[in-house]
Write a protein that holds these residues in place. Sequence first.
Motif, PDB file in Angstrom:
ATOM      1  N   ARG A   1     -14.387  23.857 -19.536  1.00 58.76           N
ATOM      2  CA  ARG A   1     -15.723  23.348 -19.205  1.00 58.76           C
ATOM      3  C   ARG A   1     -16.753  24.482 -19.271  1.00 58.76           C
ATOM      4  NH1 ARG A   1     -13.686  19.768 -14.016  1.00 58.76           N
ATOM      5  NH2 ARG A   1     -12.994  17.923 -15.211  1.00 58.76           N
ATOM      6  N   GLU A   2     -16.369  25.645 -18.748  1.00 65.47           N
ATOM      7  CA  GLU A   2     -17.278  26.794 -18.801  1.00 65.47           C
ATOM      8  C   GLU A   2     -17.533  27.221 -20.246  1.00 65.47           C
ATOM      9  OE1 GLU A   2     -15.465  29.786 -16.463  1.00 65.47           O
ATOM     10  OE2 GLU A   2     -15.862  28.795 -14.525  1.00 65.47           O
ATOM     11  N   LYS A   3     -16.489  27.224 -21.059  1.00 63.10           N
ATOM     12  CA  LYS A   3     -16.633  27.611 -22.456  1.00 63.10           C
ATOM     13  C   LYS A   3     -17.499  26.611 -23.232  1.00 63.10           C
ATOM     14  CE  LYS A   3     -12.305  30.188 -22.729  1.00 63.10           C
ATOM     15  NZ  LYS A   3     -10.932  30.240 -23.291  1.00 63.10           N
TER      16      LYS A   3
ATOM     17  N   THR B   1     -17.536  20.852 -28.935  1.00 65.60           N
ATOM     18  CA  THR B   1     -16.774  19.626 -29.196  1.00 65.60           C
ATOM     19  C   THR B   1     -15.275  19.890 -29.104  1.00 65.60           C
ATOM     20  OG1 THR B   1     -18.509  18.765 -30.648  1.00 65.60           O
ATOM     21  CG2 THR B   1     -16.295  17.842 -30.904  1.00 65.60           C
ATOM     22  N   ALA B   2     -14.829  21.011 -29.652  1.00 67.30           N
ATOM     23  CA  ALA B   2     -13.405  21.360 -29.592  1.00 67.30           C
ATOM     24  C   ALA B   2     -12.958  21.548 -28.141  1.00 67.30           C
ATOM     25  CB  ALA B   2     -13.141  22.625 -30.404  1.00 67.30           C
ATOM     26  N   ALA B   3     -13.803  22.191 -27.338  1.00 66.49           N
ATOM     27  CA  ALA B   3     -13.472  22.410 -25.929  1.00 66.49           C
ATOM     28  C   ALA B   3     -13.418  21.088 -25.174  1.00 66.49           C
ATOM     29  CB  ALA B   3     -14.482  23.345 -25.283  1.00 66.49           C
ATOM     30  N   ILE B   4     -14.350  20.207 -25.494  1.00 64.57           N
ATOM     31  CA  ILE B   4     -14.384  18.893 -24.828  1.00 64.57           C
ATOM     32  C   ILE B   4     -13.157  18.078 -25.194  1.00 64.57           C
ATOM     33  CG2 ILE B   4     -15.616  16.684 -24.752  1.00 64.57           C
ATOM     34  CD1 ILE B   4     -18.222  18.309 -25.048  1.00 64.57           C
ATOM     35  N   GLU B   5     -12.769  18.108 -26.466  1.00 67.05           N
ATOM     36  CA  GLU B   5     -11.581  17.356 -26.893  1.00 67.05           C
ATOM     37  C   GLU B   5     -10.334  17.847 -26.161  1.00 67.05           C
ATOM     38  OE1 GLU B   5     -11.526  17.886 -31.076  1.00 67.05           O
ATOM     39  OE2 GLU B   5     -12.888  16.211 -31.486  1.00 67.05           O
TER      40      GLU B   5
ATOM     41  N   ILE C   1      -6.330  17.262 -21.461  1.00 69.14           N
ATOM     42  CA  ILE C   1      -5.785  17.756 -20.184  1.00 69.14           C
ATOM     43  C   ILE C   1      -6.086  16.781 -19.053  1.00 69.14           C
ATOM     44  CG2 ILE C   1      -5.978  19.590 -18.461  1.00 69.14           C
ATOM     45  CD1 ILE C   1      -6.470  21.535 -20.750  1.00 69.14           C
ATOM     46  N   GLU C   2      -7.288  16.213 -19.053  1.00 69.67           N
ATOM     47  CA  GLU C   2      -7.668  15.267 -17.999  1.00 69.67           C
ATOM     48  C   GLU C   2      -6.739  14.062 -17.981  1.00 69.67           C
ATOM     49  OE1 GLU C   2     -11.730  14.360 -18.725  1.00 69.67           O
ATOM     50  OE2 GLU C   2     -12.479  16.251 -17.899  1.00 69.67           O
TER      51      GLU C   2
END
Length: 228
Positions: A76-78, A92-96, A101-102
Amino acid sequence: MSESLAARVGRIVSGGLNALVDAVEGQAPEAVMEQAIREIDSVIADARLELGGVSANLHLATRRHAEESNKLESLREKAEIAIESGRDDLATAAIEESLSIEDQVPVLAERMSDLRMQSEKIEGYIRALQSKKREMRSELKAFRTSRAAAASPGVDGAAAGVVNQAERENAAEQATSAFDRVLERQTGLSGVGATDGKRAAALDELDNLAHENRVQARLAALKAQRQG
């Protein structure tokens, strides 16, 4: 937790020495009682072994949950940094990855909850077996006391107090064999020999200490309730 352990504990706790002694009538009742107590030690050992496995799995699940939670926070920080830098592709990659994980975290949390419940249930079974063991020891003590009281005072002391060793060993062996057959039929357990003396003594001491602590805690709670 295996159903077999639950069934074994249930049968032992709901049963009693009298039924087993009656079932092997004609054998040495004291040997039958002693063997019954040893069988409880065997089931307690099995329960502790299973508890160890559950505890290990709980430790792994807890560590995995913590790792995934930390990774989620880091992603989330990234993602925020990527957005501030105008790199929507990285965000977008971090969100995916975060969404993946969620989806896993709740499953891990449920697994941890299930393992805690299993652990509590096995610990309860161990306490029940320890209580049953104390009950059987009390019955064995009462049996020995009654047998000593029933001894005729007019009989020569040496004759009354000395029994042929070979006959005693044979009676105990027959009683143990008969006990094993009855116990296996009634509880699904098979006979196990005597456990290591030092280890058994240490575990007994721990069991007694835990029982005393529970008694003192209950007593303190009752006193506090009355004072309140």
